[in-house]
Design an enzyme around this catalytic site. Structure first.
Site, PDB file in Angstrom:
ATOM      1  N   SER A  74       0.486  -0.919  -0.253  1.00 18.72           N
ATOM      2  CA  SER A  74       0.368  -0.090   0.115  1.00 18.72           C
ATOM      3  C   SER A  74       0.652   1.023  -0.396  1.00 18.72           C
ATOM      4  CB  SER A  74      -1.163   0.045   1.357  1.00 18.72           C
ATOM      5  OG  SER A  74      -1.650  -1.404   0.930  1.00 18.72           O
ATOM      6  N   ARG A  75       1.822   0.915  -0.789  1.00 21.84           N
ATOM      7  CA  ARG A  75       2.751   2.474  -0.488  1.00 21.84           C
ATOM      8  C   ARG A  75       3.223   2.970   1.020  1.00 21.84           C
ATOM      9  NH1 ARG A  75       2.815   0.207  -4.608  1.00 21.84           N
ATOM     10  NH2 ARG A  75       3.487   1.760  -7.181  1.00 21.84           N
TER      11      ARG A  75
END
Length: 213
Positions: free
Chosen positions: A190-191
């Site tokens: 999710s970065r």
């Protein structure tokens, strides 16, 4: 075909926490370097070198790491090339390693100095004959008239050195980036990546901090 904006990858291999990080970034680089070697990453020593002119115009290209230790990170080039001129004008540079197979990136920034003539000689003499000839034949970064001209220069210097040692040209040698900042980036889902940044303070001590992804 998907649009460029749709190209993405979610990183899931590993985490990188303060608990497992070495307090010395050079030691930490060594650990990641050995893992990159073990992963058999192609051109593992390829790194982006970013330089800038005296008035701040940036430039970047891929070069190859040839040595590292507590004193810094070393690469070799033609001193009269574009990057050579930029480093003479502005002796600051950044390096970036991207080891996608491990979902890792290392960023290094610091002050640049030339290595000693002895170090440059030692590495130059370890190169294949063709590469040593190429250092004489190529006026790196300068405009040349054709490929045929370059090939002719190569043949000319092969003849020049047919019966004598191929000594290192004075315009070719090494640079060492003495780091003042090193950042280790580990891709996460999710970065929400792990980024641990080391900055050297005025007493030469490395300070480690976590950066937001």
């Amino acid at each position: 075909m998907s649009s460029i904006a749709d190209i993405r990858k979610d990183y899931k291999l590993k985490a990188f926490t303060e608990k497992e990080a070495n307090k010395d970034p050079i030691e930490q680089f060594g650990q990641w370097w050995q893992e990159a070697i073990a992963a058999e990453i192609d051109e593992v020593n390829a790194m982006t070198l970013a330089t800038a002119t005296a008035n701040g115009i940036p430039d970047a290209r891929i070069v190859l790491l040839k040595e590292y230790d507590v004193n810094g990170f070393v690469f070799f080039t033609n001193y009269t090339s574009a990057k050579g001129h930029q480093l003479e004008e502005n002796p600051h540079a950044s390096l970036v390693f991207f080891w996608k197979e491990l979902e890792r990136q290392v960023r290094i920034g610091g002050i640049v100095e030339r290595v000693s003539d002895a170090e440059s000689d030692e590495y130059y003499n370890s190169r294949p004959e063709g590469s040593r000839i190429g250092a004489w034949a190529s006026p790196q970064s300068q405009v040349i008239e054709s490929r045929e001209w370059l090939d002719a220069e190569d043949l000319k210097y092969r003849e020049v050195f047919r019966s004598k040692p191929i000594l290192r040209p004075a315009h070719w040698g090494g640079y060492r980036i003495k780091p003042t900042h090193i950042e280790f980036w580990q891709g996460r889902p999710s970065r929400l990546h792990d980024r641990l940044s080391y900055t050297k303070d005025g007493q030469g001590t490395w300070i480690m901090e976590r950066l937001a992804p």
